[in-house]
Design an enzyme around this catalytic site. Sequence first.
Site, PDB file in Angstrom:
ATOM      1  N   ARG A 159      -1.340 -15.930   9.840  1.00  0.00           N
ATOM      2  CA  ARG A 159      -1.703 -14.497   9.833  1.00  0.00           C
ATOM      3  C   ARG A 159      -2.036 -14.005  11.243  1.00  0.00           C
ATOM      4  NH1 ARG A 159      -3.911 -16.090   4.646  1.00  0.00           N
ATOM      5  NH2 ARG A 159      -6.005 -16.490   5.472  1.00  0.00           N
ATOM      6  N   LYS A 216     -11.847   2.351   7.546  1.00  0.00           N
ATOM      7  CA  LYS A 216     -10.932   2.934   6.554  1.00  0.00           C
ATOM      8  C   LYS A 216     -11.375   2.591   5.142  1.00  0.00           C
ATOM      9  CE  LYS A 216      -7.030   1.360   4.647  1.00  0.00           C
ATOM     10  NZ  LYS A 216      -5.686   0.763   4.529  1.00  0.00           N
ATOM     11  N   GLU A 255      -9.097   8.070   3.095  1.00  0.00           N
ATOM     12  CA  GLU A 255      -7.720   7.906   2.623  1.00  0.00           C
ATOM     13  C   GLU A 255      -7.588   8.109   1.113  1.00  0.00           C
ATOM     14  OE1 GLU A 255      -5.890   4.106   3.503  1.00  0.00           O
ATOM     15  OE2 GLU A 255      -3.940   4.760   2.758  1.00  0.00           O
ATOM     16  N   LYS A 287      -6.493  10.548   5.968  1.00  0.00           N
ATOM     17  CA  LYS A 287      -5.257   9.752   5.890  1.00  0.00           C
ATOM     18  C   LYS A 287      -4.644   9.969   4.513  1.00  0.00           C
ATOM     19  CE  LYS A 287      -3.450   5.041   6.173  1.00  0.00           C
ATOM     20  NZ  LYS A 287      -3.489   3.798   6.949  1.00  0.00           N
TER      21      LYS A 287
HETATM   22  P1  13P Z   1       1.384   1.964   4.444  1.00  0.00           P
HETATM   23  O1  13P Z   1       1.766   2.815   5.615  1.00  0.00           O
HETATM   24  O2  13P Z   1       2.212   0.710   4.331  1.00  0.00           O
HETATM   25  O3  13P Z   1       1.270   2.744   3.178  1.00  0.00           O
HETATM   26  O4  13P Z   1      -0.066   1.415   4.765  1.00  0.00           O
HETATM   27  C1  13P Z   1      -1.005   2.282   5.237  1.00  0.00           C
HETATM   28  C2  13P Z   1      -2.325   1.881   4.747  1.00  0.00           C
HETATM   29  O5  13P Z   1      -3.198   1.588   5.523  1.00  0.00           O
HETATM   30  C3  13P Z   1      -2.572   1.882   3.298  1.00  0.00           C
HETATM   31  O6  13P Z   1      -3.945   1.805   3.047  1.00  0.00           O
END
Ligand code: 13P
Length: 342
Positions: free
Chosen positions: A46, A136, A177, A219
Amino acid sequence: MDKQQLETTARAMVAPNKGILAADESTGTIKKRFDSIGVESTAASRIGYRQTFFTAEGANENISGVILYDETLRQSISDGRTVPQALNDVGILPGIKVDTGAKPLSGCDGETVTEGLDGLRERCQEYYELGARFTKWRAVYKIAEGQPSYACIIANAHALARYAAIAQECGLVPIVEPEVLMEGDHSIEACENVSQWAWSEVFQQLYYMNVNLEGMLLKPNMIISGSTCETQASVQEVAEATVRVLNRVVPPAVPGIAFLSGGQSDILATEHLNAMNQLGSHPWELSYSYGRALQAPALAAWAGQEANAPAAQAAFLHRARCNGAARTGSYTAEMEAAPAGV
Ligand code: 13P
């Protein structure tokens, strides 16, 4: 909380020509990505994969920050520097995913609420000490018959706002988000209606929780047709619908909007962002916080081999440059035809 510092950080995250790399896949999700290329997922593989992004020379031209997973924030790259140190050295802000995942929402068939509020203050304080400057939290909404439910909308908005307030208290810029999933055969109009509802409720709860709008980023998903919908909206329709809904619900005080890619192809995600930025003036920066759309070609090029790191970096830098151009609406198809260095 230092309001000024939060606002400065939030603005830096959406600085001109830049966006965010989401590299915060949970251990389960990164395993799925590695399975797709036949690579075993271990702590070593990873960081081996992720450090190709962190050490790509020139990434800082189009990448302002990287969202990390807890494990990665504590790891070191092969030259011995910790990941936050390596990112700081090139002026990229380290960020951290702090939710603990979308869990079943009792009484709501198949819907989820994102958890992680317990102990969040202490975790955020530690993350700040470790060098993180933003966070996030992802909420998920599914479109189906009778869904999302009111309970799903309200529970997720409430949790997002509680999270954002705690993050700011700890000096971390919250990325909020609310993701309306693209999976399903729903129309773009259904995505528009659900997204407007979900995001409106998020801003209502952010207000109740006294979140400083100048010191956060949104987001969201883009407003697009469901992935199996027979009629797929055009790039122009997606751009117009997305900006229309954002105009209705996102206060101009929010410095930036950093879209997720959500399963769109890498090129389509770039085209959509580009078209939005060509629409003319809007009060917030329209930027990216892509996971798959920034990583997919690099993951394929890497294929688990250290020797492929330069090819993976070239593929990543290419996507970063294309998205950087989309920030000013200056991306063109020709950029894909002759990718520099790939
Ligand atoms: P994706 O752009 O692959 O959707 O991932 C963004 C992300 O951080 C999802 O939580």
